[in-house]
Design a protein around this motif. Structure first.
Motif: not given
Length: 294
Positions: A252-271
């Motif tokens: 759970p901890d590593a998944t949450a960390r990766l999720g936060g890092l991917l969220a930033l990249l996902a927003r960039t792709v969306r935008e």
């Protein structure tokens, strides 16, 4: 690992993976190999981990495309470039696309290297028995560049999830067209875009709709009935459950960390505006929780 977490991870890594379909660098790389048109490049880039397979294998493993759409690209694509050369071109394209979209500072950052290693660990933990596309991508060598490694890892995770999704659809007796009709009835994708890009004619689409009405899953005007909504919920819950193993292994901890890092990249792709209107992959819009985390 709960279904909400599993789905949230998909909603983030899918956008990073999708650069291979929509980034101009990928289109140019396919053209440089001699691929004729968008669809030959699409099928070659996505199927290359399988080796020089025939159209029947691609049609089966990709599931939703009309056999004629596939047959116009495969196996002709392998006469223009060997799958190994296609894979090398795919990596070069993702190197260039990610550097442009995210910026050199981001792709060279410690945070992105951390995301790449976490995603790689998750992808290597994926259970690939019976999952052809997931297994083929998982078997590819570890890229040296962190951002390319991240892309390959999320691609393995994406195909692993897709393989599981197909298994759930088959278990529910939903063929390729029926699955797309239900997706559109749930307002996850644009009907005309999905039908035309997957090359199904209107007759096949109407036949699928009629069959779903006979099963009590669609109303006469094409909306989901309560039973149809329940089947859609079962398919999505089953897909999430089948995709949980990598995140359970990561923890759970590593998944949450990766999720936060991917969220930033996902927003960039969306935008970036690269994902076309009509949303062919059925991704939801960014949630308030995503925006807050980003």
């Amino acid at each position: 690992m709960g279904g909400g977490v599993v789905r949230a991870m998909w909603e983030r890594f899918e956008l990073v993976h999708d650069l291979v379909y929509f980034a101009p660098e990928a289109h140019r790389a396919a053209e440089d190999l001699g691929m004729r048109g968008f669809w030959m490049g699409y099928f070659a880039f996505r199927a290359a981990p399988l080796g020089p397979v025939p159209a029947s294998v691609v049609t089966s493993s990709f599931y939703v495309f009309h056999p004629d759409r596939v047959a116009r690209a495969v196996p002709d694509a392998w006469r223009y470039a060997d799958p190994a050369d296609v894979l090398a071109a795919r990596e070069r394209a993702m190197d260039a696309a990610m550097t442009r979209v995210f910026g050199a500072d981001t792709v060279g950052s410690a945070a992105l290297a951390e995301a790449a290693d976490l995603a790689w660990d998750a992808a290597q933990a994926a259970d690939t028995a019976g999952r052809v596309l997931g297994a083929a991508n998982q078997a590819l060598p570890r890229p040296a560049q962190p951002h390319v490694r991240l892309w390959q890892a999320v691609t393995t995770l994406r195909e692993h999830r897709g393989d599981g999704h197909i298994a759930v659809l088959v278990g529910q007796g939903l063929g390729p067209v029926e699955a797309m009709v239900l997706k559109c009835a749930a307002a996850e994708s644009d009907e005309e875009l999905l039908r035309q890009t997957r090359k199904w004619d209107l007759r096949a689409w109407r036949t699928a709709q009629a069959g779903l009405r006979d099963r009590g899953l669609l109303t006469d005007d094409g909306r989901l009935t309560p039973a149809g909504t329940a089947v859609r919920a079962t398919v999505e819950a089953g897909t999430d459950a089948a995709a949980a193993a990598p995140w359970t292994a990561l923890g759970p901890d590593a998944t949450a960390r990766l999720g936060g890092l991917l969220a930033l990249l996902a927003r960039t792709v969306r935008e970036s505006g690269l994902i076309p209107d009509g949303n062919p992959v059925g991704l939801p819009a960014a949630t308030e929780a995503d925006e807050a985390e980003e």
